[in-house]
Motif scaffolding. Structure first.
Motif, PDB file in Angstrom:
ATOM      1  N   THR A 140       0.876  -1.168   0.000  1.00  0.00           N
ATOM      2  CA  THR A 140       0.000   0.000   0.000  1.00  0.00           C
ATOM      3  C   THR A 140       0.912   1.216   0.000  1.00  0.00           C
ATOM      4  N   THR A 147      -3.716   7.260  -1.185  1.00  0.00           N
ATOM      5  CA  THR A 147      -3.502   5.843  -0.908  1.00  0.00           C
ATOM      6  C   THR A 147      -3.867   4.992  -2.114  1.00  0.00           C
ATOM      7  N   GLU A 149      -3.232   0.771  -3.682  1.00  0.00           N
ATOM      8  CA  GLU A 149      -2.742  -0.585  -3.492  1.00  0.00           C
ATOM      9  C   GLU A 149      -2.043  -1.047  -4.768  1.00  0.00           C
TER      10      GLU A 149
END
Length: 306
Positions: A140, A147, A149
């Motif tokens: 992450t 943010t 992933e």
């Protein structure tokens, strides 16, 4: 800039004066902008112009997120890094050394494109190692404070990653989900040499599906709003193309004849799907079924030797 949602937009790089070939995603982060697959240097002026129209510039870009290092996705990374030395370049660790020293990447591309290298792709400059963030997959990350992933998604390329944005539910999948021009339902796997691995590719499609994305973003070209159907079609088409290439290896033709027959078969299927010759030409230009024959033939020959 075409708005999506939650600070996500994309732009058409208008590659070599043709629309709907290369899309660059733009994400707004608290500290600036993030670019997913900025494309080749030959289209960099178009990228800069689109940023200017949105009231921004490379000075506002905080990071480049590279799904992989093929020149149509990442060729401009070194030039951007030189003009904006604050920019971080996120790339899989296998691809990272080829950004720092692109000599092997360029030698391989020159064998394919010859004198067309410069007009097709423009300059390919090295990225300073200090600006690179090497990825494994599974992280992450927070480039610019947003943010995301990361998943390792090989199959098309051994150095391919995909990015997932929880804010939008969008997965940025590069070439893993093939080529699909927004507004069509025609998905085409793009499988050039040398890294094609069909089993790994299926695993990557399953990995993307586990994100349960609300939307896919494919570099060629744009958003796809029915991820479940898209990924299922991609898996079926990949298997069908792989099987067609496998069967062609048993014919008495030489490789050039096999590749040509495969190309014509795929193009006929695309014409039936698209019903629009302008779109067919775009799929042919960037889908390159003939090159996919060679990529899949290499895969089969190595597999059958094991």
């Amino acid at each position: 800039m075409i708005a999506l949602d939650h600070g996500a937009r994309y732009l058409d790089l208008n590659y070599l004066g043709t629309d709907r070939l290369i899309a660059c995603a733009v994400l707004e982060a608290p500290e600036g902008l993030l670019l997913v697959d900025p494309g080749p240097t030959s289209a960099l002026d178009n990228l800069k112009a689109a940023l200017r129209e949105a009231g921004a510039s490379l000075a506002d870009v905080r990071a480049l997120l590279l799904t992989h290092i093929h020149l149509d996705h990442a060729g401009a990374a070194g030039t951007i890094a030189a003009e904006a030395p604050h920019v971080q370049v996120y790339v899989h660790r296998i691809g990272a050394p080829h950004l720092v020293d692109p000599s092997r990447l360029l030698a391989s591309a020159r064998r394919l494109y010859g004198e067309l290298m410069e007009p097709l792709w423009g300059a390919v400059l090295p990225v300073p190692e200090r600006q690179i963030v090497a990825l494994e997959g599974g992280e992450t990350i927070r480039p610019g404070g947003r943010t995301l992933e990361v998943a390792y998604t090989p199959g098309h390329a051994v150095h391919h990653v995909s990015f997932f944005d929880p804010d939008t539910g969008m997965a940025f999948v590069g070439d893993t989900a093939g080529m699909q021009i927004t507004g069509t339902r025609c998905v085409l796997p793009v499988a050039p040499p040398p890294d094609i691995q069909v089993e790994a590719w299926h695993e990557s499609l399953e990995r993307i599906a586990r994100w349960q994305p609300r939307r896919l973003f494919v570099t060629h070209f744009g958003p796809s709003d029915d991820p479940e159907t898209h990924l299922a079609q991609m898996a079926r088409r990949l298997d069908a193309m792989a099987e067609a290439v496998r069967n062609s290896l048993d014919t008495e033709d030489d490789d050039a004849q096999r590749a040509e027959a495969f190309h014509e078969q795929v193009m006929a299927e695309l014409r039936e799907c698209l019903q629009d010759e302008a779109l067919v030409s775009r799929y042919e230009q960037f889908g390159q079924p003939r090159a996919s024959w060679f990529g899949l033939a290499r895969y089969w020959r190595r597999k059958l030797q094991d």
